[in-house]
Design a protein around this motif. Structure first.
Motif, short mmCIF file in Angstrom:
data_model
loop_
_atom_site.label_atom_id
_atom_site.label_comp_id
_atom_site.label_asym_id
_atom_site.label_seq_id
_atom_site.Cartn_x
_atom_site.Cartn_y
_atom_site.Cartn_z
N GLN A 22 1.18 -1.24 -0.02
CA GLN A 22 -0.09 -0.02 0.21
C GLN A 22 0.22 1.21 -0.02
O GLN A 22 0.30 1.77 -0.61
N THR A 23 1.99 1.26 0.61
CA THR A 23 2.95 2.51 0.49
C THR A 23 2.95 2.89 -0.93
O THR A 23 4.17 3.80 -0.30
N PHE A 24 3.45 1.68 -1.66
CA PHE A 24 4.72 1.84 -2.62
C PHE A 24 4.49 3.87 -3.28
O PHE A 24 5.12 4.37 -3.86
N SER A 25 2.52 3.64 -3.43
CA SER A 25 2.89 4.89 -4.51
C SER A 25 3.17 6.63 -4.01
O SER A 25 2.43 7.39 -3.82
N THR A 26 3.26 6.48 -2.31
CA THR A 26 3.45 7.84 -1.03
C THR A 26 5.50 7.30 -0.84
O THR A 26 5.53 8.17 -0.85
N SER A 27 5.66 6.33 -1.47
CA SER A 27 7.18 6.33 -0.74
C SER A 27 7.90 7.01 -2.46
O SER A 27 7.77 6.98 -3.42
#
Length: 123
Positions: free
Chosen positions: A27-32
């Motif tokens: 889930q955190t890819f797009s904000t990493s």
């Protein structure tokens, strides 16, 4: 949690091009912040390029500036490294990495790493 899988490595002649891909899940890819690093045997893993989570901000090591381009497609959960005008000294295992919290060229800032893909440039 972010899982990363690189692909696209191979053998290429000097002056040629390759495009590496890094497929991410989690889930955190797009904000990493996403980074690419590389490593040759006996040397430390070194920074190559990074991209902000939006993709509008990028940064490159001097050794690849003007030849490599990092990009990302958050809809596909994928980050790319387009490598042009390859040189024998670009030969290395290339790793993608995710930094959910910051914007850094330091290895220690990246929490998640792929398994790496070999790039070999022949002279």
């Amino acid at each position: 949690q972010v899982q990363l899988v690189e692909s696209g490595g191979g053998l290429v002649q000097a002056g040629g091009s390759l495009r590496l891909s890094c497929a991410a899940s989690g889930q955190t890819f797009s904000t990493s912040t996403m980074g690419w690093f590389r490593q040759v045997p006996g040397k430390e893993r070194e920074f190559v390029a990074l991209s902000s989570w939006v993709g509008d901000n990028t940064y490159y090591a001097d050794s690849v500036k003007g030849r490599f381009t990092i990009s990302r497609d958050n809809a596909k959960n994928t980050v790319y490294l387009q490598m042009n005008s390859l040189k024998p000294e670009d030969t290395a295992v290339y790793y993608c990495a995710a930094d959910p919290m910051g914007w850094s060229t330091r290895r220690a800032s990246y929490d998640y790493w792929g398994q790496g893909t070999q790039v070999t440039v022949s002279s």
